[in-house]
Design an enzyme around this catalytic site. Structure first.
Site, PDB file in Angstrom:
ATOM      1  N   GLU A  58       1.034  -1.178   0.113  1.00  0.00           N
ATOM      2  CA  GLU A  58      -0.019  -0.059  -0.040  1.00  0.00           C
ATOM      3  C   GLU A  58       0.990   1.280  -0.113  1.00  0.00           C
ATOM      4  OE1 GLU A  58      -2.418   2.994   0.172  1.00  0.00           O
ATOM      5  OE2 GLU A  58      -3.157   0.980  -0.184  1.00  0.00           O
ATOM      6  N   ARG A  92     -19.715  16.517  -1.650  1.00  0.00           N
ATOM      7  CA  ARG A  92     -20.207  15.288  -0.841  1.00  0.00           C
ATOM      8  C   ARG A  92     -19.695  15.817   0.410  1.00  0.00           C
ATOM      9  NH1 ARG A  92     -16.123  10.522  -2.898  1.00  0.00           N
ATOM     10  NH2 ARG A  92     -14.113  10.997  -2.124  1.00  0.00           N
ATOM     11  N   ASP A 116     -11.447  -0.914  -9.490  1.00  0.00           N
ATOM     12  CA  ASP A 116     -11.498   0.385 -10.208  1.00  0.00           C
ATOM     13  C   ASP A 116     -10.316   0.418 -11.161  1.00  0.00           C
ATOM     14  OD1 ASP A 116     -13.756   1.352  -9.129  1.00  0.00           O
ATOM     15  OD2 ASP A 116     -12.796   2.615  -7.994  1.00  0.00           O
ATOM     16  N   ARG A 150     -16.961   3.645   4.505  1.00  0.00           N
ATOM     17  CA  ARG A 150     -15.925   3.210   3.999  1.00  0.00           C
ATOM     18  C   ARG A 150     -14.856   2.686   4.915  1.00  0.00           C
ATOM     19  NH1 ARG A 150     -14.988   3.512  -1.637  1.00  0.00           N
ATOM     20  NH2 ARG A 150     -16.467   4.661  -2.829  1.00  0.00           N
ATOM     21  N   ALA A 181     -18.283  -0.538  -5.916  1.00  0.00           N
ATOM     22  CA  ALA A 181     -17.612  -1.215  -5.055  1.00  0.00           C
ATOM     23  C   ALA A 181     -18.274  -2.789  -4.981  1.00  0.00           C
ATOM     24  CB  ALA A 181     -17.927  -0.711  -3.457  1.00  0.00           C
TER      25      ALA A 181
END
Length: 440
Positions: free
Chosen positions: A38, A210, A323, A131, A336
């Site tokens: 990551e 958002r 994605d 999330r 998702a």
């Protein structure tokens, strides 16, 4: 629980978001040696609320019962018992101008499912999670040491024995194969297509404001019913979506205006904005929504990019998931979910590989059953945005056509037999393996 790796294969996963961790859970459950790389300093997800249809929740349960338990721990539903089978209620966000007399806030239709999947999973038709909360829960399933952080991918080099990954900090790693779960800006995808026509994201003509609004504030503005149950507000020039998350503690709000000529690059998806920008984007819209926007945490504008292409999702020992392969707009609430489906199919196919010589056949089978469905979703999501904006050719603001089309497009997403799809992929894989053996 994860099984002890049997070392037939070793899989490097680039990207520690929901798709990457879901794949890792599936692989570890099958005893496949797995490591996540990551780029960030720790696990984390951008954004707040995320919707999951019945197909997505079933995929999660098929990947791992532990993952389903983690999901249900984070799940939020419509609170109205009459909406147990409602995925999202469509309503007008502006007064209708087609003469039907409908006013802002009036219902268009409840998009419902009578499928048994949400009963099998113990969830409901509309299930939302935060999330970051969901990621925090599923990370607990994988053993400590499964992930390395601050590993920004620079390159991948293939050999007869496997792949070597090169990172920006100068470190390297080896594995039998690499799966790119690194999102719409995927470096893995860039490497995969570097000697061919590049596959690059395109701005879809829509951007989003958002925010999360605390429950009590939302109730003061919208009332309890609209705060505790999900709504998609259709209107001219854009649409809003509101639904509860975090066990109802917050209302997730996304407002998406159409802006075709906006100049934005995928490298910088977020541009600053002001409440004045927001108000200018929504003339004539429901005053409750505009009042709600007073309580937004920011007015940043998130450009919606997607990834429409016809290229295979793999080459050699490199493969893409989620994605990185098929980023879609949020207009169907299914992006998702497609990553969860990918993770279920790919983890099970890799479990059937005898050794690394089977990898290309695994990826061929995965691509055969996943690419058409996921690319259809990307295109359908673009069209859904037009439907939600009352601007889709053949539908526009025709009340009955809106109800019919909304019902049909969601059912296409939900009505998928994932176990049958996996069986089809296994047959494709085994056919390739049998053919390869007969050629030797």
């Amino acid at each position: 629980m994860a099984q002890k790796p049997d070392n037939r294969l070793s899989v490097a996963i680039v990207g520690g978001g929901l798709g990457g961790v879901a794949l890792a859970i599936g692989l570890l459950r099958h005893g496949i040696s797995t490591h996540i790389y990551e780029a960030a300093a720790g696990f984390g997800e951008i954004g707040a609320g995320i919707m999951h249809g019945t197909n997505s929740v079933r995929a999660i349960g098929l990947i791992s019962p532990d993952m389903l338990s983690a999901f249900k721990k984070c799940a939020t539903y419509n609170t109205d018992p009459a909406k147990e089978n409602t995925f999202i209620e469509h309503r007008y966000g502006t007064d209708s101008n087609n003469g039907n007399g409908k006013k802002s806030g009036d219902s268009i239709c409840d998009v419902q499912t009578n499928l048994p999947e949400h009963r099998w999973t113990g969830t409901r038709a509309m299930t939302t999670v935060h999330r970051a909360r969901f990621l925090d829960e599923i990370v607990k399933i994988i053993p400590e040491g499964t992930a390395s952080f601050s590993k920004s991918l620079v390159d991948i080099v293939e050999s007869d024995d496997g792949v070597r990954l090169y990172f920006a900090d100068g470190s390297q790693a080896e594995a039998s194969t690499v799966i790119g779960c690194d999102g719409i800006k995927s470096k893995t995808r860039e490497v995969l297509f570097r000697n061919t026509t590049p596959v690059v994201p395109q701005y879809s003509g829509v951007y989003a404001y958002r925010s999360l609004v605390p429950r009590d504030i939302a109730i003061d503005v919208l009332g309890e019913d609209l705060t505790t149950n999900g709504s998609l507000w259709m209107g001219y020039g854009g649409y809003w979506i509101t639904y509860p998350v975090d066990h109802g503690e917050y209302l997730n709000v996304v407002a998406m205006p159409r802006k075709e000529d906006w100049q934005v690059a995928v490298e910088n998806l977020v541009l600053p904005g002001t409440r004045e920008d927001l108000l200018n984007d929504w003339p004539g819209w429901d005053p409750r929504l505009l009042k709600l926007s007073e309580h937004f945490q920011s007015y940043n504008r998130w450009a919606i990019f997607d990834l429409i292409h016809d290229e295979r999702y793999f080459k050699g020992r490199i493969c893409l998931l989620g994605d990185a392969a098929h980023a879609s707009g949020p207009h169907m609430g299914a992006g998702a979910g497609m990553a969860m489906e990918d993770a279920y199919i790919l983890s099970n196919l890799l479990a059937g590989a005898k050794d690394s010589s089977d990898l290309e056949r695994v990826f061929e089978a995965y691509d055969s059953v996943r690419r058409t469905r996921t690319q259809d979703l990307v295109r359908l999501s673009r069209y859904a945005a037009e439907v939600n904006e009352l601007a889709a050719p053949g539908i526009m603001d025709n009340f009955e056509a809106l109800k019919h089309h909304s019902d049909q497009r969601y059912r296409w997403i939900w009505n998928v037999d994932l176990e049958a799809q996996l069986e089809e992929a296994k047959q494709i894989m085994n056919k390739h393996i049998d053919h390869s053996t007969s050629m030797q």
